[in-house]
Enzyme design. Structure first.
Site, PDB file in Angstrom:
ATOM      1  N   CYS A   2      49.412   5.716  11.211  1.00  0.00           N
ATOM      2  CA  CYS A   2      48.906   6.531  12.362  1.00  0.00           C
ATOM      3  C   CYS A   2      50.558   7.659  13.279  1.00  0.00           C
ATOM      4  O   CYS A   2      51.832   6.880  13.532  1.00  0.00           O
ATOM      5  CB  CYS A   2      48.672   5.242  13.208  1.00  0.00           C
ATOM      6  SG  CYS A   2      47.330   4.810  12.443  1.00  0.00           S
ATOM      7  N   ARG A  27      50.631  12.376  10.412  1.00  0.00           N
ATOM      8  CA  ARG A  27      50.354  10.831  10.259  1.00  0.00           C
ATOM      9  C   ARG A  27      49.682  10.846   9.822  1.00  0.00           C
ATOM     10  O   ARG A  27      49.438   9.261  10.064  1.00  0.00           O
ATOM     11  CB  ARG A  27      51.777  10.211  11.025  1.00  0.00           C
ATOM     12  CG  ARG A  27      52.786  10.500  11.293  1.00  0.00           C
ATOM     13  CD  ARG A  27      53.980   9.085  12.820  1.00  0.00           C
ATOM     14  NE  ARG A  27      53.805   8.375  12.183  1.00  0.00           N
ATOM     15  CZ  ARG A  27      54.634   7.707  11.474  1.00  0.00           C
ATOM     16  NH1 ARG A  27      55.499   8.527  11.023  1.00  0.00           N
ATOM     17  NH2 ARG A  27      55.033   5.848  11.376  1.00  0.00           N
ATOM     18  N   TRP A  74      45.271   7.249  11.106  1.00  0.00           N
ATOM     19  CA  TRP A  74      45.018   7.003   9.528  1.00  0.00           C
ATOM     20  C   TRP A  74      44.643   6.022   9.786  1.00  0.00           C
ATOM     21  O   TRP A  74      45.362   4.477  10.061  1.00  0.00           O
ATOM     22  CB  TRP A  74      46.282   7.191   9.716  1.00  0.00           C
ATOM     23  CG  TRP A  74      45.622   7.127   7.649  1.00  0.00           C
ATOM     24  CD1 TRP A  74      46.389   6.011   6.578  1.00  0.00           C
ATOM     25  CD2 TRP A  74      45.755   8.205   6.743  1.00  0.00           C
ATOM     26  NE1 TRP A  74      45.886   6.369   5.519  1.00  0.00           N
ATOM     27  CE2 TRP A  74      45.846   7.604   5.496  1.00  0.00           C
ATOM     28  CE3 TRP A  74      45.315   9.242   6.786  1.00  0.00           C
ATOM     29  CZ2 TRP A  74      45.763   8.339   4.421  1.00  0.00           C
ATOM     30  CZ3 TRP A  74      45.267  10.265   5.483  1.00  0.00           C
ATOM     31  CH2 TRP A  74      45.367  10.144   4.726  1.00  0.00           C
ATOM     32  N   ASN A 100      49.572   1.246  15.429  1.00  0.00           N
ATOM     33  CA  ASN A 100      50.472   2.173  13.778  1.00  0.00           C
ATOM     34  C   ASN A 100      50.270   0.457  13.199  1.00  0.00           C
ATOM     35  O   ASN A 100      51.567  -0.109  13.289  1.00  0.00           O
ATOM     36  CB  ASN A 100      51.145   2.881  13.677  1.00  0.00           C
ATOM     37  CG  ASN A 100      51.593   3.069  12.672  1.00  0.00           C
ATOM     38  OD1 ASN A 100      51.091   2.892  11.586  1.00  0.00           O
ATOM     39  ND2 ASN A 100      53.363   3.762  12.861  1.00  0.00           N
ATOM     40  N   GLY A 101      50.040   0.457  12.034  1.00  0.00           N
ATOM     41  CA  GLY A 101      50.148  -0.721  10.694  1.00  0.00           C
ATOM     42  C   GLY A 101      48.951  -1.257  10.757  1.00  0.00           C
ATOM     43  O   GLY A 101      47.654  -0.989  11.056  1.00  0.00           O
ATOM     44  N   GLU A 482      52.328  10.167 -16.089  1.00  0.00           N
ATOM     45  CA  GLU A 482      52.168  10.402 -15.617  1.00  0.00           C
ATOM     46  C   GLU A 482      53.572  11.550 -15.231  1.00  0.00           C
ATOM     47  O   GLU A 482      53.785  12.276 -14.145  1.00  0.00           O
ATOM     48  CB  GLU A 482      52.190   9.715 -14.216  1.00  0.00           C
ATOM     49  CG  GLU A 482      52.571   9.141 -13.006  1.00  0.00           C
ATOM     50  CD  GLU A 482      51.825  10.827 -12.233  1.00  0.00           C
ATOM     51  OE1 GLU A 482      52.361  11.338 -10.905  1.00  0.00           O
ATOM     52  OE2 GLU A 482      50.592  11.215 -13.356  1.00  0.00           O
ATOM     53  N   LYS A 486      53.792  14.839 -13.617  1.00  0.00           N
ATOM     54  CA  LYS A 486      54.658  15.232 -12.872  1.00  0.00           C
ATOM     55  C   LYS A 486      55.560  16.843 -12.698  1.00  0.00           C
ATOM     56  O   LYS A 486      55.098  17.519 -11.615  1.00  0.00           O
ATOM     57  CB  LYS A 486      55.682  14.153 -11.980  1.00  0.00           C
ATOM     58  CG  LYS A 486      54.882  12.965 -11.322  1.00  0.00           C
ATOM     59  CD  LYS A 486      54.777  13.411  -9.621  1.00  0.00           C
ATOM     60  CE  LYS A 486      53.046  13.900  -9.260  1.00  0.00           C
ATOM     61  NZ  LYS A 486      51.990  12.738 -10.158  1.00  0.00           N
ATOM     62  N   GLU A 489      53.648  19.958 -12.761  1.00  0.00           N
ATOM     63  CA  GLU A 489      52.912  20.490 -11.890  1.00  0.00           C
ATOM     64  C   GLU A 489      54.399  21.290 -10.358  1.00  0.00           C
ATOM     65  O   GLU A 489      53.632  21.891  -9.534  1.00  0.00           O
ATOM     66  CB  GLU A 489      52.191  19.689 -10.642  1.00  0.00           C
ATOM     67  CG  GLU A 489      52.854  18.162 -10.157  1.00  0.00           C
ATOM     68  CD  GLU A 489      51.422  17.182  -9.871  1.00  0.00           C
ATOM     69  OE1 GLU A 489      50.623  17.728  -8.675  1.00  0.00           O
ATOM     70  OE2 GLU A 489      51.895  16.005  -9.988  1.00  0.00           O
ATOM     71  N   HIS A 505      52.865  12.182 -36.746  1.00  0.00           N
ATOM     72  CA  HIS A 505      51.970  12.965 -37.442  1.00  0.00           C
ATOM     73  C   HIS A 505      51.717  14.166 -36.272  1.00  0.00           C
ATOM     74  O   HIS A 505      50.349  15.102 -36.777  1.00  0.00           O
ATOM     75  CB  HIS A 505      50.592  12.009 -36.598  1.00  0.00           C
ATOM     76  CG  HIS A 505      50.339  10.773 -37.373  1.00  0.00           C
ATOM     77  ND1 HIS A 505      50.712  10.052 -38.641  1.00  0.00           N
ATOM     78  CD2 HIS A 505      51.192   9.602 -36.173  1.00  0.00           C
ATOM     79  CE1 HIS A 505      50.803   8.957 -38.690  1.00  0.00           C
ATOM     80  NE2 HIS A 505      51.337   8.510 -37.189  1.00  0.00           N
ATOM     81  N   LYS A 604      46.062  20.082  -2.530  1.00  0.00           N
ATOM     82  CA  LYS A 604      46.288  18.552  -2.463  1.00  0.00           C
ATOM     83  C   LYS A 604      45.153  17.692  -3.249  1.00  0.00           C
ATOM     84  O   LYS A 604      44.979  17.210  -3.323  1.00  0.00           O
ATOM     85  CB  LYS A 604      46.499  18.275  -1.181  1.00  0.00           C
ATOM     86  CG  LYS A 604      46.699  16.860  -1.215  1.00  0.00           C
ATOM     87  CD  LYS A 604      47.840  16.189  -1.912  1.00  0.00           C
ATOM     88  CE  LYS A 604      48.107  14.477  -1.801  1.00  0.00           C
ATOM     89  NZ  LYS A 604      48.730  13.983  -3.161  1.00  0.00           N
TER      90      LYS A 604
END
Ligand code: AGP
Length: 609
Positions: A2, A27, A74, A100-101, A482, A486, A489, A505, A604
């Protein structure tokens, strides 16, 4: 993650609070609020949604006063709503807190306070702190805050204000950032530098365990034991945009470096203190629940799908339940064999990806029990699913997902170990061994991020190849998927991942002199097989970069370069092995001058079919 602000001085507090929160909205943007002391009482104004809603709410009637605190949220505990917005107060409204936390033991403390007659208005972990201050208040806010800090567990940046002592703001931090902006006859508090950079460039960066008593003319800093600390002034030379990225060049690299914390936050409150078990209070499953699950589907898109591929391996290996992993846009149209004995797990960072949301609805329509793994509290997918496990990665701004992926892997492991614990399909000592291995992962990621020069060199050396291959077996293949996404993209290099045993193959035909091949070899049960696949591509003069566990004395003989990751259990290796691949992609994109945070053609959160 946050955003927090505070002001004390001769000027009106509210304008700075709102301005500072605007700079901290990256944030968290689920809700916002401010609290200002008008000389008689503390007035709190808060609103769900973007900061703009709060601005509209206080337009023309902004709370008056020269001392105030503010927050942009957040959400982690309690969905985005007016009551769950910060600041939070106690029963009397005379004590106010922003945070925050995560207060990990908040449920236990809340029960104790309710038993003492405290009345709670929100679902948040933070409100507990305001009531603890009320419960402990002894006429001195400083000593009261110290008592509160002795009973709460978790990570926090906390800022306190009280009607009884309106000449000071008290703030403290543990594992979450907090800076104090030093003004002339006024002082500022913020989670991060962007909030104060337009008012002052002189700051104190608080360290873990430190507490500060902030008045308009002074800032006293002391450690946990109350011993005064002489702080060095940190002079800020960044521009506002750089400040938002915390001095990093891009949000992606900032988020890569946030992974030790994101992974720690996602696991810490979910591990038994004696490492004997995984605790998922949000599920409360028992033997009966699991006996009813004959099959599991993991459904997602993109990077989240790749986390699902690792999840399949974890759940089948540890909980011995058959798992099918599906791309959401395929799942929803292929009339999957889903029924009331099926658990469908959907994975989504944003919680808004439309294919994944539609797949979830389809699974529900077919009678499945549904579970969402998402990073956004109150998102559409979180609200649609029967149950939710949140990853606590904090807001992920860069389009290329990094910290969300590693927290999804951790969550997949927690889920598999949790089910294995209930079903007793894994020996208790093995569960303990894995949990102890998991506890080391945050510092091992940190270790990996400490030396990125070799990876930067590889990216500069091979970053202009138009074709790159990633190979691996078992969990390494899942990570290769993955790694190739990355690279694709953000650097626009045509990268493909293959199960190493599958190359011969067909795809081996594409391996010619100088083609870079990233070969992951962290899985000891298929290590020799992987080495033989590496020999296959080396025989066609590929340039091979191996990713292997520290202590591996063989790999160097077979590859051109080796990236070693800290030694860990093969099951946990994916969480570490992906880090150099994220870095390789990042530095390749930088080398090629790409727009790293906003790659072409991508968004996103994909909210269209
Ligand atoms: C990953 O870097 C991409 N941004 C993309 O593949 C993403 O993982 C996919 O769109 C799924 O998003 P979600 O996790 O928010 O559902």
């Amino acid at each position: 993650m946050c955003g927090i602000v505070g002001y004390i001085g001769p000027n009106e507090a509210a304008p700075f609070l709102i301005e500072g929160l605007t700079k901290l909205e990256y944030r968290g943007y689920d809700s916002a609020g401010i609290a200002v002391f008008d000389g008689n009482r503390i007035n709190v104004e808060k609103s769900v949604g973007r900061l703009g809603n709060l601005e509209k709410k206080v337009e023309g009637k902004s709370p008056q006063g020269h001392i105030g605190i503010g927050h942009t949220r957040w959400a982690t505990h309690g969905r985005p709503s007016d009551v769950n917005s910060h600041p939070h107060t106690d029963c009397s409204g005379k004590f106010v807190v922003v945070h925050n936390g995560i207060i990990e033991n908040y449920l236990h403390l809340k029960e104790q306070l309710i038993a003492k007659g405290h009345v709670f208005t929100s679902e948040t972990d933070t409100e507990v702190v305001a009531h603890l201050v009320e419960d402990y208040y002894d006429g001195d806010l400083e000593s009261t805050v110290k008592k509160v800090l002795n009973v709460i567990e978790g990570s926090y940046a906390l800022v306190f204000m009280s009607e009884y002592e309106p000449d000071k703001i008290i703030c403290t931090k543990q594992d979450n950032p907090l800076v104090i902006g030093l003004g002339e006859g006024e002082n500022f508090i913020a989670s991060d530098i962007p909030a104060i950079i337009s008012r002052t460039r002189k700051t104190y960066i608080l360290s873990d365990g430190e507490m500060a008593i902030v008045t308009k003319d002074s800032v006293w800093v002391m450690n946990r034991q109350g011993v005064p600390v002489t702080k060095k002034v940190f002079e800020v030379h960044w521009d506002a945009e750089a400040a938002e990225k915390g001095g990093y060049e891009h949000f992606m690299i900032k988020e890569i470096y946030e992974q030790p914390k994101a992974v720690r936050e996602t696991m810490s409150a979910r591990l038994a203190k004696d490492d004997s078990a995984v605790i998922l209070d949000e599920l409360k499953w028992n033997k009966h629940d699991l006996a009813a699950i004959k099959k599991i589907f993991i459904v997602a898109c993109g990077t989240a799908y790749h986390a699902g591929v690792v999840g399949k391996y974890y759940i089948e290996k540890l909980a011995r339940i058959p798992v099918e992993v599906d791309i959401a846009s395929e799942f929803r149209y292929r009339s999957p064999l889903v029924d009331e004995n099926t658990l469908t797990i959907v994975v989504s960072q944003s919680g808004e990806t439309s294919d994944t949301l539609a797949a979830l609805k389809e699974a529900k329509r077919l009678g499945a029990r549904t579970l969402a793994v998402t990073n956004v509290v109150g998102s559409s997918i979180a609200r649609e699913a029967d149950q939710v496990i949140y990853t606590w990665a904090g807001p992920e701004i860069a389009v290329a997902s990094t910290k969300a992926y590693t927290t999804q892997l951790v969550t997949m492991f927690l889920l598999a170990a949790y089910m294995a614990g209930i079903k007793e399909t894994v020996a208790p000592e093995r569960i303990k061994e894995l949990i102890q291995g998991l506890r080391n992962v945050p510092s091992q990621i940190h270790e990996l991020l400490e030396d990125v020069e070799p990876i930067k060199t590889f990216a500069q050396k091979y970053g202009f190849n138009e074709d790159v291959f990633f190979i691996g077996r078992s969990l390494d293949y899942a990570v290769a998927l993955e790694g190739s996404l990355k690279l694709k993209e953000i650097s626009y290099i045509h990268a493909e991942a293959y199960a190493a045993g599958e190359l011969k193959h067909g795809t081996l035909a594409l391996i010619i002199e100088g083609v870079p091949v990233i070969a992951l070899a962290t899985q000891n049960d298929v290590y020799e097989k992987t080495l033989s696949n590496i020999k296959e591509v080396k025989a066609r003069d590929a340039v091979v970069i191996g990713v292997a566990l520290k202590g591996d004395t063989q790999i160097d003989k077979y590859v051109d370069h080796t990236i070693f990751i800290p030694h860990t259990d093969k099951i946990l290796a994916p969480i570490l092995a992906v880090i150099p691949l994220q870095l390789l992609s990042y530095y390749a994109a930088v080398t090629r001058g790409c727009d790293v945070d906003k790659p072409r053609n991508l968004a996103k959160s994909v909210t269209v079919e």
